[in-house]
Design a protein around this motif. Structure first.
Motif, PDB file in Angstrom:
ATOM      1  N   SER A   1      13.348   8.979  40.999  1.00  0.00           N
ATOM      2  CA  SER A   1      12.815   9.600  42.215  1.00  0.00           C
ATOM      3  C   SER A   1      11.636   8.843  42.817  1.00  0.00           C
ATOM      4  O   SER A   1      11.224   9.157  43.938  1.00  0.00           O
ATOM      5  CB  SER A   1      12.373  11.043  41.918  1.00  0.00           C
ATOM      6  N   LEU A   2      11.093   7.851  42.090  1.00  0.00           N
ATOM      7  CA  LEU A   2       9.934   7.107  42.592  1.00  0.00           C
ATOM      8  C   LEU A   2      10.356   5.755  43.168  1.00  0.00           C
ATOM      9  O   LEU A   2      11.012   4.956  42.483  1.00  0.00           O
ATOM     10  CB  LEU A   2       8.899   6.901  41.490  1.00  0.00           C
ATOM     11  N   ARG A   3       9.956   5.511  44.394  1.00  0.00           N
ATOM     12  CA  ARG A   3      10.368   4.291  45.084  1.00  0.00           C
ATOM     13  C   ARG A   3       9.859   3.032  44.392  1.00  0.00           C
ATOM     14  O   ARG A   3      10.590   2.039  44.246  1.00  0.00           O
ATOM     15  CB  ARG A   3       9.862   4.335  46.528  1.00  0.00           C
ATOM     16  N   LYS A   4       8.598   3.049  43.947  1.00  0.00           N
ATOM     17  CA  LYS A   4       8.023   1.852  43.317  1.00  0.00           C
ATOM     18  C   LYS A   4       8.780   1.477  42.049  1.00  0.00           C
ATOM     19  O   LYS A   4       8.989   0.303  41.759  1.00  0.00           O
ATOM     20  CB  LYS A   4       6.546   2.070  43.005  1.00  0.00           C
TER      21      LYS A   4
ATOM     22  N   ARG B   1      21.260  22.925  41.980  1.00  0.00           N
ATOM     23  CA  ARG B   1      20.522  23.663  42.995  1.00  0.00           C
ATOM     24  C   ARG B   1      19.482  22.778  43.663  1.00  0.00           C
ATOM     25  O   ARG B   1      19.285  21.636  43.237  1.00  0.00           O
ATOM     26  CB  ARG B   1      19.876  24.888  42.340  1.00  0.00           C
ATOM     27  N   PRO B   2      18.803  23.238  44.718  1.00  0.00           N
ATOM     28  CA  PRO B   2      17.836  22.399  45.454  1.00  0.00           C
ATOM     29  C   PRO B   2      16.764  21.817  44.554  1.00  0.00           C
ATOM     30  O   PRO B   2      16.464  22.362  43.487  1.00  0.00           O
ATOM     31  CB  PRO B   2      17.250  23.364  46.488  1.00  0.00           C
ATOM     32  N   PRO B   3      16.169  20.682  44.991  1.00  0.00           N
ATOM     33  CA  PRO B   3      15.138  20.011  44.188  1.00  0.00           C
ATOM     34  C   PRO B   3      14.034  20.961  43.716  1.00  0.00           C
ATOM     35  O   PRO B   3      13.500  21.751  44.493  1.00  0.00           O
ATOM     36  CB  PRO B   3      14.584  18.958  45.157  1.00  0.00           C
ATOM     37  N   GLY B   4      13.747  20.878  42.434  1.00  0.00           N
ATOM     38  CA  GLY B   4      12.684  21.685  41.849  1.00  0.00           C
ATOM     39  C   GLY B   4      13.165  22.988  41.243  1.00  0.00           C
ATOM     40  O   GLY B   4      12.524  23.528  40.331  1.00  0.00           O
ATOM     41  N   THR B   5      14.277  23.519  41.733  1.00  0.00           N
ATOM     42  CA  THR B   5      14.768  24.803  41.263  1.00  0.00           C
ATOM     43  C   THR B   5      15.194  24.784  39.791  1.00  0.00           C
ATOM     44  O   THR B   5      14.871  25.724  39.045  1.00  0.00           O
ATOM     45  CB  THR B   5      15.914  25.311  42.141  1.00  0.00           C
ATOM     46  N   PRO B   6      15.945  23.772  39.331  1.00  0.00           N
ATOM     47  CA  PRO B   6      16.366  23.768  37.914  1.00  0.00           C
ATOM     48  C   PRO B   6      15.180  23.860  36.948  1.00  0.00           C
ATOM     49  O   PRO B   6      15.254  24.571  35.943  1.00  0.00           O
ATOM     50  CB  PRO B   6      17.111  22.440  37.770  1.00  0.00           C
TER      51      PRO B   6
ATOM     52  N   ALA C   1      31.683   3.593  33.887  1.00  0.00           N
ATOM     53  CA  ALA C   1      30.651   3.820  34.893  1.00  0.00           C
ATOM     54  C   ALA C   1      29.598   4.717  34.260  1.00  0.00           C
ATOM     55  O   ALA C   1      29.896   5.841  33.850  1.00  0.00           O
ATOM     56  CB  ALA C   1      31.245   4.485  36.132  1.00  0.00           C
ATOM     57  N   VAL C   2      28.376   4.212  34.160  1.00  0.00           N
ATOM     58  CA  VAL C   2      27.297   4.898  33.446  1.00  0.00           C
ATOM     59  C   VAL C   2      26.151   5.167  34.413  1.00  0.00           C
ATOM     60  O   VAL C   2      25.830   4.330  35.255  1.00  0.00           O
ATOM     61  CB  VAL C   2      26.780   4.036  32.273  1.00  0.00           C
ATOM     62  N   ILE C   3      25.514   6.327  34.283  1.00  0.00           N
ATOM     63  CA  ILE C   3      24.324   6.620  35.080  1.00  0.00           C
ATOM     64  C   ILE C   3      23.184   7.044  34.158  1.00  0.00           C
ATOM     65  O   ILE C   3      23.371   7.861  33.248  1.00  0.00           O
ATOM     66  CB  ILE C   3      24.590   7.704  36.152  1.00  0.00           C
ATOM     67  N   ASP C   4      22.022   6.451  34.379  1.00  0.00           N
ATOM     68  CA  ASP C   4      20.807   6.781  33.643  1.00  0.00           C
ATOM     69  C   ASP C   4      19.945   7.635  34.573  1.00  0.00           C
ATOM     70  O   ASP C   4      19.394   7.142  35.560  1.00  0.00           O
ATOM     71  CB  ASP C   4      20.082   5.491  33.243  1.00  0.00           C
ATOM     72  N   VAL C   5      19.858   8.914  34.267  1.00  0.00           N
ATOM     73  CA  VAL C   5      19.182   9.871  35.149  1.00  0.00           C
ATOM     74  C   VAL C   5      17.706   9.976  34.764  1.00  0.00           C
ATOM     75  O   VAL C   5      17.365  10.288  33.624  1.00  0.00           O
ATOM     76  CB  VAL C   5      19.848  11.262  35.056  1.00  0.00           C
ATOM     77  N   GLY C   6      16.827   9.704  35.747  1.00  0.00           N
ATOM     78  CA  GLY C   6      15.396   9.670  35.468  1.00  0.00           C
ATOM     79  C   GLY C   6      15.048   8.464  34.625  1.00  0.00           C
ATOM     80  O   GLY C   6      14.338   8.561  33.628  1.00  0.00           O
ATOM     81  N   THR C   7      15.526   7.309  35.054  1.00  0.00           N
ATOM     82  CA  THR C   7      15.462   6.096  34.230  1.00  0.00           C
ATOM     83  C   THR C   7      14.055   5.579  33.975  1.00  0.00           C
ATOM     84  O   THR C   7      13.809   4.899  32.988  1.00  0.00           O
ATOM     85  CB  THR C   7      16.315   4.982  34.873  1.00  0.00           C
TER      86      THR C   7
ATOM     87  N   TRP D   1      17.465   5.313  44.576  1.00  0.00           N
ATOM     88  CA  TRP D   1      16.192   6.019  44.746  1.00  0.00           C
ATOM     89  C   TRP D   1      16.453   7.411  45.317  1.00  0.00           C
ATOM     90  O   TRP D   1      16.748   7.562  46.495  1.00  0.00           O
ATOM     91  CB  TRP D   1      15.271   5.219  45.672  1.00  0.00           C
ATOM     92  N   CYS D   2      16.393   8.419  44.475  1.00  0.00           N
ATOM     93  CA  CYS D   2      16.502   9.800  44.931  1.00  0.00           C
ATOM     94  C   CYS D   2      16.279  10.733  43.740  1.00  0.00           C
ATOM     95  O   CYS D   2      16.282  10.294  42.588  1.00  0.00           O
ATOM     96  CB  CYS D   2      17.866  10.086  45.572  1.00  0.00           C
ATOM     97  N   ARG D   3      16.098  11.995  44.032  1.00  0.00           N
ATOM     98  CA  ARG D   3      15.989  12.988  42.974  1.00  0.00           C
ATOM     99  C   ARG D   3      17.380  13.296  42.427  1.00  0.00           C
ATOM    100  O   ARG D   3      18.382  13.183  43.143  1.00  0.00           O
ATOM    101  CB  ARG D   3      15.333  14.261  43.505  1.00  0.00           C
TER     102      ARG D   3
END
Length: 210
Positions: free
Chosen positions: A74-77, A200-205, A45-51, A98-100
């Motif tokens: 994170s971008l819907r389009k 941590r919450p979005p943007g904090t890292p 099981a592989v995940i590409d983060v910020g693909t 689709w999410c951060r």
């Protein structure tokens, strides 16, 4: 003169886009080379983060059809494009989310459910570790594309990686070149569960790296 200026601006814009596309492809090949160097026949099981445009995740899905690959962005389009592309290519082993990353990292269906997380030039390693390691199960790993000389960045991230349940394993040279030299892939092993307060919450890292 106005027409000449407009034409020059358009040409420069095209050059920038081509350079960005080349950079994305180069970053992607760094991860692909590192991950596929040791063929694995079992299912992963592989995940590409910020693909982004699906790099390197879509390439891995094609090269290893027995792997289940999640493409997270994170971008819907972008996600709509990736869903359509996977359908067009007949890839049944691709799931688009689709999410951060900070939001996905706390979801029960995504958190610590992957054998491998991959990422190209999303962020510096201190930030990238917090965005990616929560997705990886203990015993899995993170592979991140980096430039020719990531040693200082890697050393600075050591404490952060340890806090998140990881351990820096290696900086591998890959068959991919940038103007500055041969590119690398940083390999991080997931040795224990990530503490519940991360990510941590979005943007904090990004604003306050560990």
């Amino acid at each position: 003169r106005k027409q000449a200026a407009a034409a020059g601006s358009k040409h420069k814009g095209k050059q920038r886009r081509e350079q960005q596309q080349q950079a994305a492809a180069t970053d992607s090949s760094s991860v692909v080379d590192a991950v596929l160097a040791d063929p694995v026949t079992r299912q992963l099981a592989v995940i590409d983060v910020g693909t982004g445009a699906g790099l390197p995740g879509m390439v891995l899905a094609i090269a290893r059809p027995h792997w289940q690959v999640t493409l997270l962005d994170s971008l819907r389009k972008r996600c709509e494009f990736l869903t359509g592309t996977a359908q067009l290519l007949g890839l049944h082993n691709v799931c688009v989310v689709w999410c951060r990353a900070e939001e996905g990292g706390v979801r029960p269906g995504l958190r610590e459910t992957h054998d491998l997380a991959v990422a190209r030039a999303v962020a510096e390693l201190r930030v990238l570790s917090e965005l990616c390691l929560p997705f990886v199960r203990p015993g899995g790993m993170l592979v991140a594309a980096k430039g020719p000389t990531p040693q200082e960045e890697v050393a600075a991230a050591n404490a952060s990686v340890n806090k998140l349940g990881g351990k820096l394993c290696a900086v591998e040279l890959v068959n991919s070149w940038a103007p500055e030299g041969q590119r690398t892939a940083v390999v991080v092993a997931k040795t224990s569960s990530t503490p519940g307060k991360y990510p941590r919450p979005p943007g904090t890292p990004a604003k306050s790296p560990l």
